[in-house]
Design a protein around this motif. Structure first.
Motif, PDB file in Angstrom:
ATOM      1  N   ILE A 147     -25.115 -17.586   3.452  1.00 41.15           N
ATOM      2  CA  ILE A 147     -26.497 -17.902   3.118  1.00 41.15           C
ATOM      3  C   ILE A 147     -26.563 -19.202   2.322  1.00 41.15           C
ATOM      4  N   THR A 148     -25.654 -19.344   1.373  1.00 45.53           N
ATOM      5  CA  THR A 148     -25.668 -20.514   0.499  1.00 45.53           C
ATOM      6  C   THR A 148     -25.406 -21.788   1.267  1.00 45.53           C
ATOM      7  N   PHE A 149     -24.361 -21.797   2.095  1.00 42.12           N
ATOM      8  CA  PHE A 149     -24.065 -22.985   2.897  1.00 42.12           C
ATOM      9  C   PHE A 149     -25.219 -23.307   3.836  1.00 42.12           C
ATOM     10  N   SER A 150     -25.792 -22.278   4.466  1.00 42.75           N
ATOM     11  CA  SER A 150     -26.864 -22.503   5.432  1.00 42.75           C
ATOM     12  C   SER A 150     -28.105 -23.064   4.754  1.00 42.75           C
ATOM     13  N   GLN A 151     -28.465 -22.491   3.602  1.00 41.80           N
ATOM     14  CA  GLN A 151     -29.658 -22.944   2.908  1.00 41.80           C
ATOM     15  C   GLN A 151     -29.478 -24.361   2.359  1.00 41.80           C
ATOM     16  N   ALA A 152     -28.268 -24.713   2.005  1.00 42.58           N
ATOM     17  CA  ALA A 152     -28.011 -26.034   1.430  1.00 42.58           C
ATOM     18  C   ALA A 152     -27.966 -27.127   2.491  1.00 42.58           C
ATOM     19  N   SER A 153     -27.808 -26.763   3.753  1.00 42.70           N
ATOM     20  CA  SER A 153     -27.679 -27.751   4.819  1.00 42.70           C
ATOM     21  C   SER A 153     -29.039 -28.190   5.336  1.00 42.70           C
ATOM     22  N   ASP A 163     -22.996 -10.648  24.056  1.00 47.45           N
ATOM     23  CA  ASP A 163     -22.734  -9.349  23.436  1.00 47.45           C
ATOM     24  C   ASP A 163     -24.003  -8.912  22.700  1.00 47.45           C
ATOM     25  N   PRO A 164     -24.546  -7.730  23.014  1.00 44.26           N
ATOM     26  CA  PRO A 164     -25.788  -7.298  22.346  1.00 44.26           C
ATOM     27  C   PRO A 164     -25.698  -7.306  20.821  1.00 44.26           C
ATOM     28  N   SER A 165     -24.532  -6.956  20.286  1.00 50.65           N
ATOM     29  CA  SER A 165     -24.389  -6.958  18.828  1.00 50.65           C
ATOM     30  C   SER A 165     -24.443  -8.373  18.266  1.00 50.65           C
ATOM     31  N   SER A 166     -24.061  -9.362  19.064  1.00 47.30           N
ATOM     32  CA  SER A 166     -24.160 -10.752  18.625  1.00 47.30           C
ATOM     33  C   SER A 166     -25.614 -11.128  18.398  1.00 47.30           C
ATOM     34  N   LEU A 167     -26.489 -10.752  19.335  1.00 42.45           N
ATOM     35  CA  LEU A 167     -27.914 -11.052  19.188  1.00 42.45           C
ATOM     36  C   LEU A 167     -28.526 -10.282  18.027  1.00 42.45           C
ATOM     37  N   THR A 168     -28.161  -9.006  17.898  1.00 39.67           N
ATOM     38  CA  THR A 168     -28.700  -8.188  16.806  1.00 39.67           C
ATOM     39  C   THR A 168     -28.318  -8.770  15.457  1.00 39.67           C
ATOM     40  N   ASP A 169     -27.054  -9.146  15.319  1.00 41.31           N
ATOM     41  CA  ASP A 169     -26.584  -9.687  14.043  1.00 41.31           C
ATOM     42  C   ASP A 169     -27.121 -11.100  13.803  1.00 41.31           C
ATOM     43  N   ALA A 170     -27.299 -11.874  14.876  1.00 42.29           N
ATOM     44  CA  ALA A 170     -27.893 -13.207  14.730  1.00 42.29           C
ATOM     45  C   ALA A 170     -29.324 -13.083  14.211  1.00 42.29           C
ATOM     46  N   TYR A 171     -30.067 -12.131  14.750  1.00 40.56           N
ATOM     47  CA  TYR A 171     -31.432 -11.913  14.270  1.00 40.56           C
ATOM     48  C   TYR A 171     -31.427 -11.509  12.801  1.00 40.56           C
ATOM     49  N   ALA A 172     -30.499 -10.645  12.405  1.00 42.69           N
ATOM     50  CA  ALA A 172     -30.417 -10.219  11.008  1.00 42.69           C
ATOM     51  C   ALA A 172     -30.154 -11.412  10.092  1.00 42.69           C
ATOM     52  N   LEU A 173     -29.265 -12.304  10.522  1.00 42.38           N
ATOM     53  CA  LEU A 173     -28.965 -13.498   9.733  1.00 42.38           C
ATOM     54  C   LEU A 173     -30.190 -14.405   9.628  1.00 42.38           C
ATOM     55  N   ILE A 174     -30.847 -14.659  10.759  1.00 44.30           N
ATOM     56  CA  ILE A 174     -32.034 -15.515  10.762  1.00 44.30           C
ATOM     57  C   ILE A 174     -33.132 -14.902   9.902  1.00 44.30           C
ATOM     58  N   LYS A 175     -33.255 -13.599   9.956  1.00 42.58           N
ATOM     59  CA  LYS A 175     -34.264 -12.892   9.154  1.00 42.58           C
ATOM     60  C   LYS A 175     -34.018 -13.111   7.663  1.00 42.58           C
ATOM     61  N   VAL A 176     -32.780 -12.970   7.228  1.00 40.24           N
ATOM     62  CA  VAL A 176     -32.448 -13.175   5.810  1.00 40.24           C
ATOM     63  C   VAL A 176     -32.693 -14.628   5.407  1.00 40.24           C
ATOM     64  N   LEU A 177     -32.254 -15.567   6.245  1.00 35.00           N
ATOM     65  CA  LEU A 177     -32.444 -16.983   5.934  1.00 35.00           C
ATOM     66  C   LEU A 177     -33.926 -17.333   5.829  1.00 35.00           C
ATOM     67  N   ASN A 178     -34.722 -16.767   6.721  1.00 37.32           N
ATOM     68  CA  ASN A 178     -36.141 -17.097   6.759  1.00 37.32           C
ATOM     69  C   ASN A 178     -36.938 -16.387   5.670  1.00 37.32           C
ATOM     70  N   ARG A 179     -36.833 -15.074   5.586  1.00 39.99           N
ATOM     71  CA  ARG A 179     -37.668 -14.303   4.664  1.00 39.99           C
ATOM     72  C   ARG A 179     -37.248 -14.468   3.208  1.00 39.99           C
ATOM     73  N   ASP A 180     -35.953 -14.521   2.984  1.00 40.83           N
ATOM     74  CA  ASP A 180     -35.472 -14.531   1.595  1.00 40.83           C
ATOM     75  C   ASP A 180     -35.148 -15.914   1.071  1.00 40.83           C
ATOM     76  N   HIS A 181     -34.945 -16.890   1.969  1.00 42.08           N
ATOM     77  CA  HIS A 181     -34.461 -18.189   1.507  1.00 42.08           C
ATOM     78  C   HIS A 181     -35.241 -19.369   2.086  1.00 42.08           C
ATOM     79  N   GLY A 182     -36.317 -19.097   2.796  1.00 40.29           N
ATOM     80  CA  GLY A 182     -37.230 -20.161   3.176  1.00 40.29           C
ATOM     81  C   GLY A 182     -36.771 -21.092   4.276  1.00 40.29           C
ATOM     82  N   LEU A 214     -41.063 -12.997  12.376  1.00 42.53           N
ATOM     83  CA  LEU A 214     -40.639 -13.981  11.377  1.00 42.53           C
ATOM     84  C   LEU A 214     -41.482 -15.246  11.448  1.00 42.53           C
ATOM     85  N   ASP A 215     -41.463 -15.997  10.370  1.00 43.74           N
ATOM     86  CA  ASP A 215     -42.132 -17.294  10.316  1.00 43.74           C
ATOM     87  C   ASP A 215     -41.072 -18.381  10.436  1.00 43.74           C
TER      88      ASP A 215
END
Length: 291
Positions: A147-153, A163-182, A214-215
């Protein structure tokens, strides 16, 4: 003879550091080829004449040096410990690529003290090499360091596969980056796919869910095909762009590199390397600890 004022101001502008394009390459889960993407994008950009640095941001399980067959004497942990300078860690990769290796098996690298934070900022600020692009190969998942590296970039690239789990986990990551870190914009790269249609379908599935809940703006960055030549390059500990420049995956990475060049450099200080690190360590600093 005194330098005229208008010339002096021009010289001052030339001395100022150029904005650096900072790109985090990440993924929701491991095993999707994220580090291979980071390595080959970096080599492809360097082959285009860019001054490129690749930072291994998987601080606990670093492996960029392994994929490139490099043997570091020092890494970021040694910089923090005062054993060497940041310049001493830089390895020379293919096409003039500069590589900063991280350590493996040292959790404390993600738990730096304020003094160590300041030392890392100073180390990057003292780096005098000209630089166009910094690519950060993060760990996978939603750990704090990711999260820190992504938000700082400036730009975030999320690697997905079919792989379905790849998409599910990618969405979870994007959700955290967007909702919690702008984070408002994410580039999605489909890796190890059979066709362009498959890649676009993966992206569309992810985009539909993201747009609903998500926004965030998702950009389809492109694709890298499943390619036996890439696997051969991995076994040889070389980038496929360097080892097999005419194979399908190499052509894909070169296309992606040209797309990155089209993103352009940031305007102002946000892209400067030292600013990236200052922002990074400020996010790593525990709550209540003064700068």
């Amino acid at each position: 003879m005194p330098v005229p004022e208008h010339q002096a101001s021009g010289l001052q502008r030339l001395r100022q550091p150029r904005p650096v394009q900072v790109i985090a390459v990440t993924s929701g889960k491991g095993g999707v080829g994220k580090t291979n993407v980071s390595v080959n994008l970096a080599v492809a950009l360097a082959a285009e004449g860019k001054q490129v640095m690749l930072l291994d941001g998987d601080l606990g399980l670093a492996n960029v040096d392994v994929l490139l067959g490099l043997q570091p004497t020092h890494n970021l942990s040694h910089v923090i410990e005062g054993v060497c300078s940041l310049e001493d860690t830089i390895l020379n990769g293919p096409a003039g690529l500069m590589v900063i290796p991280a350590s493996s098996g040292k959790r404390r690298m993600a738990e730096l003290t304020p003094v160590e934070n300041a030392g890392l900022v100073h180390a990057f600020s003292e780096l005098k090499r000209p630089l166009d692009v910094l690519i950060v190969d993060t760990a996978a998942g939603i750990a704090d360091s990711v999260i820190t590296f992504s938000q700082a970039s400036q730009e975030v690239v999320v690697v997905v596969t079919n792989d379905p789990s790849s998409l599910t986990d990618a969405y979870a990551l994007i959700k955290v980056l967007n909702r919690d870190h702008g984070v408002k914009r994410v580039h999605v790269l489909a890796n190890m796919v059979a066709s362009g249609n498959e890649a676009r379908e993966l992206f569309d599935n992810l985009r539909r869910v993201a747009e609903r809940f998500l926004d965030v703006t998702l950009d389809f960055m492109g694709m890298v095909p499943a390619d036996d030549w890439l696997r051969r390059a991995v076994r040889r500990q070389r980038s496929v762009v360097d080892a097999y420049p005419n194979c399908p995956s190499s052509h894909a990475f070169k296309t992606l590199a040209r797309k990155i060049e089209g993103w352009g450099r940031p305007e102002g200080a946000r892209g400067n390397l030292e600013f990236f690190v200052e922002r990074l360590v400020s996010q790593l600093r525990p709550a209540g600890v003064p700068a």
